[in-house]
Design a protein around this motif. Structure first.
Motif, PDB file in Angstrom:
ATOM      1  N   LYS A 119      12.061   5.715  -0.890  1.00 47.11           N
ATOM      2  CA  LYS A 119      11.442   4.648  -1.672  1.00 47.11           C
ATOM      3  C   LYS A 119      10.239   4.139  -0.882  1.00 47.11           C
ATOM      4  CE  LYS A 119      12.312   0.393  -4.255  1.00 47.11           C
ATOM      5  NZ  LYS A 119      11.918   1.023  -5.524  1.00 47.11           N
ATOM      6  N   CYS A 120       9.061   4.183  -1.498  1.00 50.06           N
ATOM      7  CA  CYS A 120       7.823   3.768  -0.836  1.00 50.06           C
ATOM      8  C   CYS A 120       7.589   2.289  -1.114  1.00 50.06           C
ATOM      9  CB  CYS A 120       6.652   4.608  -1.330  1.00 50.06           C
ATOM     10  SG  CYS A 120       6.921   6.390  -1.129  1.00 50.06           S
ATOM     11  N   LYS A 121       7.911   1.450  -0.133  1.00 47.80           N
ATOM     12  CA  LYS A 121       7.917   0.012  -0.351  1.00 47.80           C
ATOM     13  C   LYS A 121       6.538  -0.622  -0.273  1.00 47.80           C
ATOM     14  CE  LYS A 121      10.893  -0.852   2.905  1.00 47.80           C
ATOM     15  NZ  LYS A 121      11.809  -1.608   3.787  1.00 47.80           N
ATOM     16  N   LYS A 122       5.647  -0.068   0.525  1.00 46.36           N
ATOM     17  CA  LYS A 122       4.368  -0.728   0.765  1.00 46.36           C
ATOM     18  C   LYS A 122       3.252   0.295   0.859  1.00 46.36           C
ATOM     19  CE  LYS A 122       2.186  -4.074   3.905  1.00 46.36           C
ATOM     20  NZ  LYS A 122       2.348  -4.833   5.168  1.00 46.36           N
ATOM     21  N   ARG A 123       2.059  -0.100   0.424  1.00 47.22           N
ATOM     22  CA  ARG A 123       0.910   0.802   0.484  1.00 47.22           C
ATOM     23  C   ARG A 123       0.658   1.246   1.935  1.00 47.22           C
ATOM     24  NH1 ARG A 123      -3.121  -1.272   3.065  1.00 47.22           N
ATOM     25  NH2 ARG A 123      -3.032  -3.484   3.496  1.00 47.22           N
ATOM     26  N   GLY A 124       0.035   2.396   2.077  1.00 45.66           N
ATOM     27  CA  GLY A 124      -0.280   2.906   3.399  1.00 45.66           C
ATOM     28  C   GLY A 124      -0.397   4.419   3.369  1.00 45.66           C
ATOM     29  N   LYS A 125      -0.836   4.965   4.484  1.00 44.69           N
ATOM     30  CA  LYS A 125      -0.838   6.418   4.676  1.00 44.69           C
ATOM     31  C   LYS A 125       0.210   6.729   5.736  1.00 44.69           C
ATOM     32  CE  LYS A 125      -3.674  10.360   6.084  1.00 44.69           C
ATOM     33  NZ  LYS A 125      -4.976  10.816   6.626  1.00 44.69           N
ATOM     34  N   TYR A 126       1.210   7.512   5.370  1.00 45.12           N
ATOM     35  CA  TYR A 126       2.326   7.780   6.255  1.00 45.12           C
ATOM     36  C   TYR A 126       2.383   9.275   6.573  1.00 45.12           C
ATOM     37  CZ  TYR A 126       3.561   3.162   4.568  1.00 45.12           C
ATOM     38  OH  TYR A 126       3.516   1.833   4.244  1.00 45.12           O
ATOM     39  N   ALA A 127       2.668   9.561   7.825  1.00 47.26           N
ATOM     40  CA  ALA A 127       2.694  10.957   8.267  1.00 47.26           C
ATOM     41  C   ALA A 127       3.872  11.203   9.195  1.00 47.26           C
ATOM     42  CB  ALA A 127       1.387  11.306   8.979  1.00 47.26           C
ATOM     43  N   ILE A 128       4.382  12.414   9.138  1.00 43.39           N
ATOM     44  CA  ILE A 128       5.370  12.903  10.102  1.00 43.39           C
ATOM     45  C   ILE A 128       4.702  14.082  10.800  1.00 43.39           C
ATOM     46  CG2 ILE A 128       7.702  13.798  10.435  1.00 43.39           C
ATOM     47  CD1 ILE A 128       8.448  12.590   7.742  1.00 43.39           C
ATOM     48  N   ASN A 129       4.056  13.797  11.919  1.00 40.94           N
ATOM     49  CA  ASN A 129       3.270  14.817  12.593  1.00 40.94           C
ATOM     50  C   ASN A 129       4.101  15.690  13.532  1.00 40.94           C
ATOM     51  OD1 ASN A 129       0.793  13.992  11.449  1.00 40.94           O
ATOM     52  ND2 ASN A 129       0.696  12.295  12.891  1.00 40.94           N
ATOM     53  N   ASP A 130       5.178  15.147  14.066  1.00 39.67           N
ATOM     54  CA  ASP A 130       5.992  15.890  15.032  1.00 39.67           C
ATOM     55  C   ASP A 130       7.474  15.660  14.748  1.00 39.67           C
ATOM     56  OD1 ASP A 130       3.865  16.873  16.912  1.00 39.67           O
ATOM     57  OD2 ASP A 130       3.503  14.723  17.058  1.00 39.67           O
ATOM     58  N   ALA A 131       8.227  16.681  15.001  1.00 38.34           N
ATOM     59  CA  ALA A 131       9.683  16.584  14.916  1.00 38.34           C
ATOM     60  C   ALA A 131      10.256  17.188  16.193  1.00 38.34           C
ATOM     61  CB  ALA A 131      10.209  17.315  13.688  1.00 38.34           C
ATOM     62  N   VAL A 147      -3.096 -11.476   0.332  1.00 38.74           N
ATOM     63  CA  VAL A 147      -3.976 -10.357   0.669  1.00 38.74           C
ATOM     64  C   VAL A 147      -3.529  -9.106  -0.084  1.00 38.74           C
ATOM     65  CG1 VAL A 147      -4.779  -8.831   2.510  1.00 38.74           C
ATOM     66  CG2 VAL A 147      -4.562 -11.287   2.935  1.00 38.74           C
ATOM     67  N   GLU A 148      -2.222  -8.843  -0.072  1.00 38.65           N
ATOM     68  CA  GLU A 148      -1.702  -7.670  -0.769  1.00 38.65           C
ATOM     69  C   GLU A 148      -1.906  -7.795  -2.279  1.00 38.65           C
ATOM     70  OE1 GLU A 148      -0.690  -4.862   0.534  1.00 38.65           O
ATOM     71  OE2 GLU A 148      -1.093  -5.660   2.531  1.00 38.65           O
ATOM     72  N   GLU A 149      -1.784  -9.009  -2.800  1.00 37.30           N
ATOM     73  CA  GLU A 149      -2.043  -9.209  -4.230  1.00 37.30           C
ATOM     74  C   GLU A 149      -3.510  -8.967  -4.550  1.00 37.30           C
ATOM     75  OE1 GLU A 149      -1.282 -10.049  -8.242  1.00 37.30           O
ATOM     76  OE2 GLU A 149       0.067  -9.594  -6.583  1.00 37.30           O
ATOM     77  N   SER A 150      -4.408  -9.392  -3.675  1.00 39.89           N
ATOM     78  CA  SER A 150      -5.840  -9.146  -3.877  1.00 39.89           C
ATOM     79  C   SER A 150      -6.123  -7.649  -3.915  1.00 39.89           C
ATOM     80  CB  SER A 150      -6.653  -9.805  -2.761  1.00 39.89           C
ATOM     81  OG  SER A 150      -6.484 -11.201  -2.747  1.00 39.89           O
ATOM     82  N   ILE A 151      -5.509  -6.911  -2.984  1.00 41.98           N
ATOM     83  CA  ILE A 151      -5.687  -5.458  -2.947  1.00 41.98           C
ATOM     84  C   ILE A 151      -5.120  -4.819  -4.210  1.00 41.98           C
ATOM     85  CG2 ILE A 151      -4.988  -3.349  -1.742  1.00 41.98           C
ATOM     86  CD1 ILE A 151      -5.078  -4.979   0.875  1.00 41.98           C
ATOM     87  N   ALA A 152      -3.944  -5.279  -4.629  1.00 43.40           N
ATOM     88  CA  ALA A 152      -3.318  -4.740  -5.844  1.00 43.40           C
ATOM     89  C   ALA A 152      -4.172  -5.024  -7.072  1.00 43.40           C
ATOM     90  CB  ALA A 152      -1.922  -5.337  -6.020  1.00 43.40           C
ATOM     91  N   ILE A 153      -4.762  -6.217  -7.154  1.00 48.87           N
ATOM     92  CA  ILE A 153      -5.629  -6.562  -8.283  1.00 48.87           C
ATOM     93  C   ILE A 153      -6.830  -5.629  -8.324  1.00 48.87           C
ATOM     94  CG2 ILE A 153      -7.212  -8.314  -9.178  1.00 48.87           C
ATOM     95  CD1 ILE A 153      -5.263 -10.438  -8.134  1.00 48.87           C
ATOM     96  N   ALA A 154      -7.476  -5.439  -7.169  1.00 54.34           N
ATOM     97  CA  ALA A 154      -8.665  -4.577  -7.112  1.00 54.34           C
ATOM     98  C   ALA A 154      -8.326  -3.153  -7.527  1.00 54.34           C
ATOM     99  CB  ALA A 154      -9.262  -4.606  -5.716  1.00 54.34           C
ATOM    100  N   ALA A 155      -7.241  -2.601  -6.964  1.00 54.34           N
ATOM    101  CA  ALA A 155      -6.879  -1.217  -7.259  1.00 54.34           C
ATOM    102  C   ALA A 155      -6.499  -1.036  -8.730  1.00 54.34           C
ATOM    103  CB  ALA A 155      -5.722  -0.782  -6.361  1.00 54.34           C
ATOM    104  N   THR A 156      -5.699  -1.959  -9.263  1.00 55.23           N
ATOM    105  CA  THR A 156      -5.281  -1.856 -10.663  1.00 55.23           C
ATOM    106  C   THR A 156      -6.466  -2.021 -11.600  1.00 55.23           C
ATOM    107  OG1 THR A 156      -3.163  -2.855 -10.023  1.00 55.23           O
ATOM    108  CG2 THR A 156      -3.640  -2.707 -12.377  1.00 55.23           C
ATOM    109  N   LEU A 157      -7.367  -2.937 -11.251  1.00 56.63           N
ATOM    110  CA  LEU A 157      -8.551  -3.161 -12.081  1.00 56.63           C
ATOM    111  C   LEU A 157      -9.438  -1.923 -12.109  1.00 56.63           C
ATOM    112  CD1 LEU A 157      -9.892  -5.340 -13.792  1.00 56.63           C
ATOM    113  CD2 LEU A 157     -11.111  -6.111 -11.752  1.00 56.63           C
ATOM    114  N   VAL A 158      -9.591  -1.263 -10.960  1.00 59.52           N
ATOM    115  CA  VAL A 158     -10.383  -0.027 -10.920  1.00 59.52           C
ATOM    116  C   VAL A 158      -9.767   1.020 -11.837  1.00 59.52           C
ATOM    117  CG1 VAL A 158     -11.061   1.914  -9.463  1.00 59.52           C
ATOM    118  CG2 VAL A 158     -11.342  -0.410  -8.624  1.00 59.52           C
ATOM    119  N   ARG A 159      -8.432   1.179 -11.774  1.00 59.23           N
ATOM    120  CA  ARG A 159      -7.763   2.163 -12.626  1.00 59.23           C
ATOM    121  C   ARG A 159      -8.007   1.870 -14.100  1.00 59.23           C
ATOM    122  NH1 ARG A 159      -2.648   0.551  -9.486  1.00 59.23           N
ATOM    123  NH2 ARG A 159      -3.079   1.420  -7.439  1.00 59.23           N
ATOM    124  N   LYS A 160      -7.838   0.608 -14.487  1.00 60.78           N
ATOM    125  CA  LYS A 160      -7.996   0.230 -15.895  1.00 60.78           C
ATOM    126  C   LYS A 160      -9.422   0.480 -16.375  1.00 60.78           C
ATOM    127  CE  LYS A 160      -3.848  -1.716 -16.576  1.00 60.78           C
ATOM    128  NZ  LYS A 160      -2.881  -1.303 -17.621  1.00 60.78           N
TER     129      LYS A 160
END
Length: 379
Positions: A107-119, A235-248
């Motif tokens: 479940k992806c709870k929060k925006r971001g770029k996530y990586a698993i570079n090494d195991a 801040v997260e709501e501002s980012i969400a507004i901008a991203a959703t508005l761009v999509r629409k």
């Protein structure tokens, strides 16, 4: 006799451990990848974990470890620890020439770029006497785009303001809406000449097009979290507004541009899927811990420098999203916006409105600048 038997067992055990030490990891591979390259915050995806042993020698105990951002929720799976990162540990018993595939819900709870570079893979000798481990390179990554939020009221206001612009602006020719061919006049640009038709008729002929109306929006996003009392949810709501508005807006064939004080290159108004993807990735990669540029300075610099080189057309709607509205910022927006139609969106916690009240009173006298307050539930 018993002594020889014990010595034989000891010799076999030593030889086995020596052989196992150098052979256990040979032809053992671990691959990790996410089911989706990108999802929106709050959505679910899967992490695929594939372990393959391409030799005859079995590995009775194989432990696979990796870590990633704690905003990826593996809570419904075993052997998971969360601190600064999320640490995952899986144990397998893999036979010779065997391949094991495991699907892990995420479940992806929060925006971001996530990586698993090494195991890391670990095994144990008989009776867990010794432990051997080896690093495995892998490159599983996923973009978690800002979550979608309700912008219906904002879109309605934007459409109304864009409609006002369309009534006031002139028509221009749409190069994709061909109408007919006519004789050339001195007012026609050379690029409209139809050379094939001109050769047939013996005189210059030009293409003509039907008229169309453009719709453009430039979004300014403020991600600075000022003051002693931090409001990350705003801040997260501002980012969400901008991203959703761009999509629409992009889906409504409106040309969209974007800039913000969190870094990255500004995008001038255009309409394409690459613009939407670029903005979503830019916001996914934004780290709130980085130092932000002063928002007022950002606005002034863009109108003084960037827009002077490539000015915005007068039919462009400006949308400013900030939780830090003040009288000073309002004056800055008014000075820079000039005659542009401007919408200022202010996310606030429900019941807390004193911070932006002065700003609203200061801007009410300007018909081309409107303020819209979007209330956010307290976290």
């Amino acid at each position: 006799m018993i002594l020889f038997l014990l010595l034989g067992i000891l010799a076999v055990s030593v030889l086995w451990e020596f052989y196992y030490k150098y052979r256990w990891s040979k032809d053992v591979s671990v691959k990790l990848w996410f089911a989706s390259a990108a999802v929106y915050a709050g959505q679910d995806t899967k992490l695929y974990e594939v372990i393959e042993n391409r030799k005859d020698l079995p590995v009775p105990v194989l432990e696979v470890r990796f870590y990633t951002g704690k905003e990826l929720d593996f809570a419904n799976t075993d052997n998971t620890n969360v601190s600064d990162y999320l640490y995952k540990r899986d144990i397998f018993a893999i036979l010779g020439n065997q391949k094991i595939t495991r699907e892990i819900p995420v479940k992806c709870k929060k925006r971001g770029k996530y990586a698993i570079n090494d195991a890391e893979i670990t095994t144990y000798t008989l009776l867990y006497g010794r432990r051997y481990h080896k690093g495995i390179e892998t490159s599983a990554e996923i973009y978690v785009y800002p979550r979608m939020t309700d912008v219906s009221e904002i879109v309605t206001v934007c459409e109304r303001m864009l409609g006002t612009l369309q009534c006031a602006k002139r028509l221009y020719e749409d190069p994709f809406a061909f109408r007919t061919i006519r004789s050339y006049t001195t007012d026609d640009p050379m690029k409209t000449i139809n050379w094939k038709a001109s050769a047939k008729t013996g005189s210059l002929m030009v293409n003509t097009f039907d008229s169309a109306l453009s719709r453009k929006t430039m979004i300014f996003l403020d991600v600075e979290d000022r003051g002693i009392l931090k409001r990350e949810e705003l801040v997260e709501e501002s980012i969400a507004i901008a991203a959703t508005l761009v999509r629409k807006l992009v889906r409504q064939n409106i040309e969209v541009g974007f800039t913000y004080n969190g870094g990255g290159q500004a995008i001038m108004p255009m309409n394409s899927k690459s613009v939407l993807t670029g903005i979503e990735r830019m916001l996914a990669e934004y780290d709130s811990k980085t130092k932000n540029k002063d928002f007022e300075q950002l606005i002034r610099e863009f109108f003084a420098a960037a827009f002077s080189k490539k000015p915005l057309s007068r039919d462009t709607l400006l949308v400013v999203i900030t939780k830090n509205l003040s009288k000073q910022l309002v004056e800055c927006i008014r000075d820079c916006a000039g005659a542009y139609q401007t919408l200022v969106v202010v996310p606030v916690c429900r019941g807390e409105n004193t911070a932006w009240r002065d700003g609203i009173h200061a801007v009410k006298s300007r018909d081309n600048v409107q303020i819209l307050v979007k209330e956010v539930e307290r976290v």
